[in-house]
Design a protein around this motif. Structure first.
Motif, PDB file in Angstrom:
ATOM      1  N   ALA A 101     -28.098  25.573 -52.786  1.00  0.00           N
ATOM      2  CA  ALA A 101     -28.904  25.810 -53.982  1.00  0.00           C
ATOM      3  C   ALA A 101     -28.911  24.578 -54.888  1.00  0.00           C
ATOM      4  O   ALA A 101     -29.961  24.138 -55.355  1.00  0.00           O
ATOM      5  CB  ALA A 101     -28.393  27.030 -54.743  1.00  0.00           C
ATOM      6  N   SER A 102     -27.727  24.012 -55.127  1.00  0.00           N
ATOM      7  CA  SER A 102     -27.637  22.935 -56.116  1.00  0.00           C
ATOM      8  C   SER A 102     -26.832  21.724 -55.671  1.00  0.00           C
ATOM      9  O   SER A 102     -26.545  20.843 -56.477  1.00  0.00           O
ATOM     10  CB  SER A 102     -27.010  23.471 -57.411  1.00  0.00           C
ATOM     11  OG  SER A 102     -27.762  24.556 -57.889  1.00  0.00           O
ATOM     12  N   GLY A 103     -26.419  21.693 -54.410  1.00  0.00           N
ATOM     13  CA  GLY A 103     -25.777  20.489 -53.885  1.00  0.00           C
ATOM     14  C   GLY A 103     -24.256  20.510 -53.831  1.00  0.00           C
ATOM     15  O   GLY A 103     -23.649  19.507 -53.469  1.00  0.00           O
ATOM     16  N   TRP A 104     -23.653  21.654 -54.181  1.00  0.00           N
ATOM     17  CA  TRP A 104     -22.180  21.714 -54.134  1.00  0.00           C
ATOM     18  C   TRP A 104     -21.699  22.146 -52.744  1.00  0.00           C
ATOM     19  O   TRP A 104     -20.903  21.476 -52.115  1.00  0.00           O
ATOM     20  CB  TRP A 104     -21.658  22.689 -55.214  1.00  0.00           C
ATOM     21  CG  TRP A 104     -21.753  22.141 -56.607  1.00  0.00           C
ATOM     22  CD1 TRP A 104     -22.794  21.434 -57.129  1.00  0.00           C
ATOM     23  CD2 TRP A 104     -20.766  22.234 -57.637  1.00  0.00           C
ATOM     24  NE1 TRP A 104     -22.510  21.100 -58.430  1.00  0.00           N
ATOM     25  CE2 TRP A 104     -21.295  21.579 -58.771  1.00  0.00           C
ATOM     26  CE3 TRP A 104     -19.511  22.827 -57.720  1.00  0.00           C
ATOM     27  CZ2 TRP A 104     -20.576  21.481 -59.966  1.00  0.00           C
ATOM     28  CZ3 TRP A 104     -18.798  22.740 -58.917  1.00  0.00           C
ATOM     29  CH2 TRP A 104     -19.332  22.072 -60.020  1.00  0.00           C
ATOM     30  N   ARG A 105     -22.209  23.286 -52.282  1.00  0.00           N
ATOM     31  CA  ARG A 105     -21.806  23.737 -50.942  1.00  0.00           C
ATOM     32  C   ARG A 105     -22.205  22.716 -49.883  1.00  0.00           C
ATOM     33  O   ARG A 105     -21.485  22.487 -48.914  1.00  0.00           O
ATOM     34  CB  ARG A 105     -22.462  25.097 -50.612  1.00  0.00           C
ATOM     35  CG  ARG A 105     -21.816  26.280 -51.299  1.00  0.00           C
ATOM     36  CD  ARG A 105     -22.627  27.541 -51.120  1.00  0.00           C
ATOM     37  NE  ARG A 105     -23.849  27.515 -51.908  1.00  0.00           N
ATOM     38  CZ  ARG A 105     -24.742  28.511 -51.951  1.00  0.00           C
ATOM     39  NH1 ARG A 105     -24.555  29.595 -51.232  1.00  0.00           N
ATOM     40  NH2 ARG A 105     -25.803  28.424 -52.713  1.00  0.00           N
TER      41      ARG A 105
HETATM   42  O1  LIG Z   1     -25.509  26.003 -54.128  1.00  0.00           O
HETATM   43  S1  LIG Z   1     -24.324  25.460 -54.857  1.00  0.00           S
HETATM   44  O2  LIG Z   1     -23.139  25.451 -53.991  1.00  0.00           O
HETATM   45  O3  LIG Z   1     -24.607  24.103 -55.368  1.00  0.00           O
HETATM   46  S2  LIG Z   1     -23.995  26.588 -56.355  1.00  0.00           S
END
Ligand SMILES: O=S(=O)([O-])[S-]
Length: 131
Positions: A86-90
């Motif tokens: 979603a936002s680049g963390w996983r």
């Molecule tokens: O999708 S995420 O891990 O960046 S919240």
């Protein structure tokens, strides 16, 4: 406790990454697989990058390892892989794991699917399972 933001920063220091606005140039290129690591419900709700391969993060190691009973041919192409969430963390953490496992050509989208949408890049519905 080790903080997740530090884990993501450490991963980003090791793995290739770029924002969606740049990664968009790789979309549709031969030998490049976009890998969606999000949960099925996120795909149903938000859509996905057209043609992306959905690999839920929980299955990643088991689908990458060619000796695993769950190995997926999509990871045996020898091509390039662009991971996203979603936002680049996983995707940062997953790209690092994939790299440590020896998968070559791995990068990730640093601002994830939200960056992809903000860049006005194409979006598709999650394909329905046949039957
Ligand atoms: O999708 S995420 O891990 O960046 S919240």
């Amino acid at each position: 406790m080790k903080r997740v933001k530090d884990m993501v920063a450490e991963a980003n220091a090791r793995v290739e990454h770029a924002p969606a606005a740049e990664m968009q140039a790789l979309h549709g290129q031969e030998g490049v697989t976009f890998v969606d690591l999000r949960d099925p419900r996120e795909l149903d709700r938000e859509g996905m990058i057209p043609g992306a391969f959905h690999c839920p993060r929980g299955m990643l190691e088991f689908w990458i390892d060619p000796e695993s009973p769950y190995a997926k041919p999509q990871f045996q192409t020898g091509g390039r892989f662009v991971f996203y969430c979603a936002s680049g963390w996983r995707s940062a953490l997953s790209a690092q794991v994939a790299m440590e496992m020896g998968l070559e050509g791995v990068s990730h989208i640093s601002d994830g699917f939200s960056g992809w949408k903000a860049a006005g890049a194409p979006i598709a519905e999650r394909p329905k399972k046949p039957g």
